[in-house]
Motif scaffolding. Structure first.
Motif, PDB file in Angstrom:
ATOM      1  N   ARG A 172       0.890  -1.327  -0.231  1.00  0.00           N
ATOM      2  CA  ARG A 172      -0.238  -0.055  -0.014  1.00  0.00           C
ATOM      3  C   ARG A 172       0.928   1.359   0.051  1.00  0.00           C
ATOM      4  NH1 ARG A 172      -4.729   1.373   4.435  1.00  0.00           N
ATOM      5  NH2 ARG A 172      -5.511   3.567   3.619  1.00  0.00           N
ATOM      6  N   TYR A 173       2.127   1.043   0.517  1.00  0.00           N
ATOM      7  CA  TYR A 173       2.924   2.233   0.795  1.00  0.00           C
ATOM      8  C   TYR A 173       4.130   2.170  -0.395  1.00  0.00           C
ATOM      9  CZ  TYR A 173       0.392   1.855   4.739  1.00  0.00           C
ATOM     10  OH  TYR A 173      -0.963   1.852   5.664  1.00  0.00           O
ATOM     11  N   GLY A 174       4.154   1.145  -1.282  1.00  0.00           N
ATOM     12  CA  GLY A 174       5.108   1.278  -2.135  1.00  0.00           C
ATOM     13  C   GLY A 174       5.568  -0.303  -2.358  1.00  0.00           C
ATOM     14  N   SER A 175       6.243  -0.588  -3.458  1.00  0.00           N
ATOM     15  CA  SER A 175       6.502  -1.960  -3.864  1.00  0.00           C
ATOM     16  C   SER A 175       7.362  -2.520  -2.883  1.00  0.00           C
ATOM     17  CB  SER A 175       7.167  -2.072  -5.109  1.00  0.00           C
ATOM     18  OG  SER A 175       8.243  -1.539  -5.187  1.00  0.00           O
ATOM     19  N   ARG A 200      10.399  -0.331  -3.238  1.00  0.00           N
ATOM     20  CA  ARG A 200      10.416   0.584  -1.877  1.00  0.00           C
ATOM     21  C   ARG A 200      11.060  -0.148  -0.631  1.00  0.00           C
ATOM     22  NH1 ARG A 200      11.216   3.495   1.418  1.00  0.00           N
ATOM     23  NH2 ARG A 200       9.969   5.259   2.502  1.00  0.00           N
ATOM     24  N   PHE A 201      10.564  -1.092  -0.534  1.00  0.00           N
ATOM     25  CA  PHE A 201      10.921  -2.188   0.586  1.00  0.00           C
ATOM     26  C   PHE A 201      11.259  -3.400   0.169  1.00  0.00           C
ATOM     27  CE2 PHE A 201       7.121   0.656   1.846  1.00  0.00           C
ATOM     28  CZ  PHE A 201       7.629   1.316   2.756  1.00  0.00           C
ATOM     29  N   VAL A 202      12.065  -4.028   1.015  1.00  0.00           N
ATOM     30  CA  VAL A 202      12.850  -5.154   0.917  1.00  0.00           C
ATOM     31  C   VAL A 202      12.645  -5.925   2.242  1.00  0.00           C
ATOM     32  CG1 VAL A 202      14.802  -6.784   0.334  1.00  0.00           C
ATOM     33  CG2 VAL A 202      14.385  -4.647  -0.910  1.00  0.00           C
ATOM     34  N   ILE A 203      12.054  -7.202   2.281  1.00  0.00           N
ATOM     35  CA  ILE A 203      12.169  -8.013   3.499  1.00  0.00           C
ATOM     36  C   ILE A 203      13.238  -9.182   3.263  1.00  0.00           C
ATOM     37  CG2 ILE A 203      10.934  -9.660   5.076  1.00  0.00           C
ATOM     38  CD1 ILE A 203       8.493  -7.983   4.497  1.00  0.00           C
ATOM     39  N   TYR A 204      14.138  -9.306   4.072  1.00  0.00           N
ATOM     40  CA  TYR A 204      15.232 -10.331   3.873  1.00  0.00           C
ATOM     41  C   TYR A 204      14.721 -11.365   4.837  1.00  0.00           C
ATOM     42  CZ  TYR A 204      18.361  -7.572   1.187  1.00  0.00           C
ATOM     43  OH  TYR A 204      18.741  -6.660   0.134  1.00  0.00           O
ATOM     44  N   MET A 297       3.414   0.864  11.046  1.00  0.00           N
ATOM     45  CA  MET A 297       4.469   1.325  12.163  1.00  0.00           C
ATOM     46  C   MET A 297       5.730   1.077  11.432  1.00  0.00           C
ATOM     47  SD  MET A 297       2.999   1.938  14.986  1.00  0.00           S
ATOM     48  CE  MET A 297       4.142   1.455  16.592  1.00  0.00           C
ATOM     49  N   ILE A 298       6.249   0.221  10.753  1.00  0.00           N
ATOM     50  CA  ILE A 298       7.642  -0.027  10.314  1.00  0.00           C
ATOM     51  C   ILE A 298       7.830   0.955   9.095  1.00  0.00           C
ATOM     52  CG2 ILE A 298       7.890  -2.335  11.564  1.00  0.00           C
ATOM     53  CD1 ILE A 298       7.591  -3.466   8.512  1.00  0.00           C
ATOM     54  N   SER A 299       6.731   1.204   8.416  1.00  0.00           N
ATOM     55  CA  SER A 299       6.972   2.029   7.031  1.00  0.00           C
ATOM     56  C   SER A 299       6.843   3.622   7.307  1.00  0.00           C
ATOM     57  CB  SER A 299       5.803   1.530   5.997  1.00  0.00           C
ATOM     58  OG  SER A 299       4.524   1.809   6.476  1.00  0.00           O
ATOM     59  N   GLY A 300       6.634   4.067   8.403  1.00  0.00           N
ATOM     60  CA  GLY A 300       6.417   5.478   8.607  1.00  0.00           C
ATOM     61  C   GLY A 300       5.230   6.116   8.293  1.00  0.00           C
ATOM     62  N   HIS A 301       4.223   4.963   8.401  1.00  0.00           N
ATOM     63  CA  HIS A 301       2.754   5.724   8.131  1.00  0.00           C
ATOM     64  C   HIS A 301       1.817   5.397   9.614  1.00  0.00           C
ATOM     65  CE1 HIS A 301       4.239   5.242   4.221  1.00  0.00           C
ATOM     66  NE2 HIS A 301       3.595   6.286   3.875  1.00  0.00           N
ATOM     67  N   ALA A 302       2.331   5.349  10.508  1.00  0.00           N
ATOM     68  CA  ALA A 302       1.553   4.981  11.970  1.00  0.00           C
ATOM     69  C   ALA A 302       0.710   6.025  12.280  1.00  0.00           C
ATOM     70  CB  ALA A 302       2.452   4.781  12.882  1.00  0.00           C
ATOM     71  N   ARG A 303      -0.659   5.960  12.704  1.00  0.00           N
ATOM     72  CA  ARG A 303      -1.327   6.770  13.226  1.00  0.00           C
ATOM     73  C   ARG A 303      -1.543   7.012  14.855  1.00  0.00           C
ATOM     74  NH1 ARG A 303      -4.377   9.034   8.796  1.00  0.00           N
ATOM     75  NH2 ARG A 303      -5.925   9.662  10.076  1.00  0.00           N
ATOM     76  N   GLY A 304      -1.375   8.040  15.126  1.00  0.00           N
ATOM     77  CA  GLY A 304      -1.420   8.066  16.779  1.00  0.00           C
ATOM     78  C   GLY A 304      -2.752   8.606  17.287  1.00  0.00           C
TER      79      GLY A 304
END
Length: 581
Positions: A172-175, A200-204, A297-304
């Protein structure tokens, strides 16, 4: 390389983004590529400023001293431009947090480039000034991790399924690309850098506890994802790195506690956290919504969500929460002060609106937490009923056991000032957060004295922002309680005269109102700045509700609901008008 490719390669670097194709071609000829293993310094404080660096992949840390991390520098950023312009020795140390690839531009080459293309100096100077201003204001944008190492504690943890679900949520926030041992075996650093540049993101991902592959995952990751079954006995990770901050080099660590059901296993977070030292975030994951929250949370899109203190007026939070729920707002972290912390705890526990409304109505109406009046040697009340109410409402729950990350604020009168509580007994720290001086006795714990957090921070949006939460919704119970009086006196008359004047047109502020108002005065000016940090700010009109008028709880709830609906409707109209333009 074509002019389009050349411009694209340097488009993300603010220092040279404005240069034309000819200048970029000259720049490319001067750049020297090199790799920097994780943990190695790029330069140290006191060394001569002999080059400017561009980060191609990986992440660097700017340090003041050996361990004080000031700033994260990621792909697309530059390092060393301030000292290069000033000519002074390096003021800080920059060290690779993970394996990184960089371009180096020597001072002589930079000066030659500037002589031919003066605009090159303009871009570097702008970046240097912006960086200095942000550091001075302590307002630098937090670095958002792009690569993650998912390292389960044991082979029976379903890390692959979790990684795939998380990757889908991150889309939703990038490939997002998942690279496992089979895909990455035998590959060199260039291959990994290429893949990281393409998405945009890589999970090893490791699933077999392969030491060599796990070491590669650690070397490539900006942040660590550490899944474990919450109900199992806690144990250290196979390698030492995740458990010790010195080994992970200031990279964020996220402990993922997999739950068999929707509710966290009591005590599991504290048990697993004891395996680690230093800063660590944990997440309870039991269903798809939790995975989506983890992705934010980990992608910088958290809502507080931040809720302010304000006595009985704080029941307006319940109305605002109902309006937010109806509008589809979801929160990933919760914080508050005093009654805002108490109601926020219900949100963090995962209670629905009806449950919270019924629970808190009974707690404050039937529990009567401020009715155990006593001889005011310490406070006007004993504090027993308030403590009993909180213990009855939240039981033996620890803050670590809550479904959402949660904090509450108190004021420590033993020297520390503002105290932010993220761990430990929930009811106890809520009791500390709402201990209005003179009304409720302070919370005494381990030799320290804690009172109401409203004295220092009644609307802790600053704490939420410092946690890296991108979007903050705040409900503020304004402390604008004008204590008016019709009396002209410097001392209270005898009690019998006060009684005689009861029916006269003479009003005096009560002792409780005076104490409550006084407790909130100091936080009013800072609260204005904290209101400005909220992306959505709600300030329900509550002048008609007394600070301790619990019988008016429904009036406060209704006022909060109406005001929140108006704010949300106005916000949606603004968004719609922008999109039409």
């Amino acid at each position: 390389m074509s002019s389009t490719d050349l411009a694209g390669r340097f488009a993300r670097y603010a220092v040279f983004r404005h240069l034309d194709t000819q200048a970029l071609a000259a720049l490319e000829r001067e750049l020297v590529w090199f790799s920097l293993p994780g943990g190695r310094p790029l330069f140290k404080a006191g060394e001569p400023a002999d080059a400017l660096f561009l980060v191609k992949s990986g992440s660097l840390g700017l340090f003041d001293g050996p361990t004080d991390l000031l700033e994260l520098i990621g792909p697309g950023d530059s390092a060393g431009e301030i000292s290069l312009i000033s000519g002074e020795p390096r003021r800080r140390t920059v060290r690779a947090l993970r394996d990184s690839q960089l371009w180096r531009l020597d001072r002589q080459a930079f000066e030659s480039l500037v002589a031919r293309y003066p605009k090159a100096m303009l871009g570097v100077a702008q970046v240097a000034i912006d960086r200095l201003l942000k550091r001075e204001q302590r307002d630098s944008v937090p670095f958002t991790p792009r690569t993650f190492a998912m390292l389960p504690v044991a082979a029976d943890v379903p890390a692959r399924a979790l990684a795939m679900q998380l990757a889908q949520a991150l889309e939703r926030y990038g490939s997002c690309l998942v690279i496992d041992a089979a895909m990455g075996a035998g590959r060199g650093s260039d291959w990994f850098a290429e893949r990281e540049a393409q998405v945009r993101f890589v999970i090893y991902l490791d699933t077999q506890l392969d030491p060599l592959w796990r070491e590669r995952c650690l070397r490539q990751a900006d942040a660590l994802l550490l899944p474990a079954w919450a109900a199992q006995p806690a144990r250290p990770w196979p390698e030492n790195a995740p458990g010790h901050p010195s080994r992970v080099r200031h990279r964020p660590r996220h402990l993922i506690l997999l739950q068999p059901g929707r509710q966290p296993s009591l005590g599991s977070a504290r048990r697993w956290r004891d395996v680690f030292s230093g800063e660590l975030r944990h997440h309870h994951v039991g269903h798809q919504g939790d995975i989506e929250r983890l992705a934010r949370m980990i992608s910088g899109h958290a809502r507080g969500l931040v809720l302010a203190g304000g006595g009985a007026r704080g029941m307006a939070h319940l109305g605002a929460l109902r309006a937010l729920h109806e509008a589809g707002h979801v929160f990933d972290a919760v914080g508050g002060t005093s009654i805002g912390a108490i109601i926020g705890a219900g949100v963090a526990c995962g209670w629905d609106i009806d449950t919270m409304t019924d629970t808190f109505r009974r707690a404050f109406m039937q529990g009567k937490p401020l009715s155990d009046w006593t001889l005011p040697l310490v406070a006007l009340t004993r504090g027993h009923r308030a403590s009993a109410m909180l213990r009855s409402t939240f039981g033996a729950l620890d803050i670590d056991d809550m479904a959402l990350p949660f904090f509450c604020v108190s004021t420590c009168l033993s020297g520390e000032g503002m105290s932010v509580h993220r761990h430990g007994s929930l009811w106890m720290w809520l009791r500390a957060s709402c201990a209005i001086p003179g009304v409720l006795p302070p919370m005494l714990h381990q030799g320290r004295v804690y009172v109401d957090g409203a004295l220092v921070d009644n609307l802790p949006t600053d704490v939420m922002a410092d946690d890296g939460i991108a979007h903050i919704t705040a409900v503020d119970i304004r402390a604008e309680i004008t204590l008016a009086t019709t009396a002209e006196e410097f001392a209270t008359p005898p009690w019998w005269r006060v009684l005689m004047q009861k029916d006269a047109d003479i009003s005096r502020p009560g002792i409780v109102s005076t104490l409550v108002r006084a407790a909130m005065v100091n936080s009013e000016v800072p609260s204005q700045r904290r209101r400005e940090r909220a992306d959505i700010l709600m300030t329900p009109p509550l002048e008609h509700v007394g600070m301790l008028d619990w019988r008016g709880w429904q009036t406060a709830v209704d006022a909060g609901y109406r005001h929140a609906c108006q704010v949300l409707e106005h916000g949606q109209m603004r968004e719609g008008s922008r999109s039409e333009e």
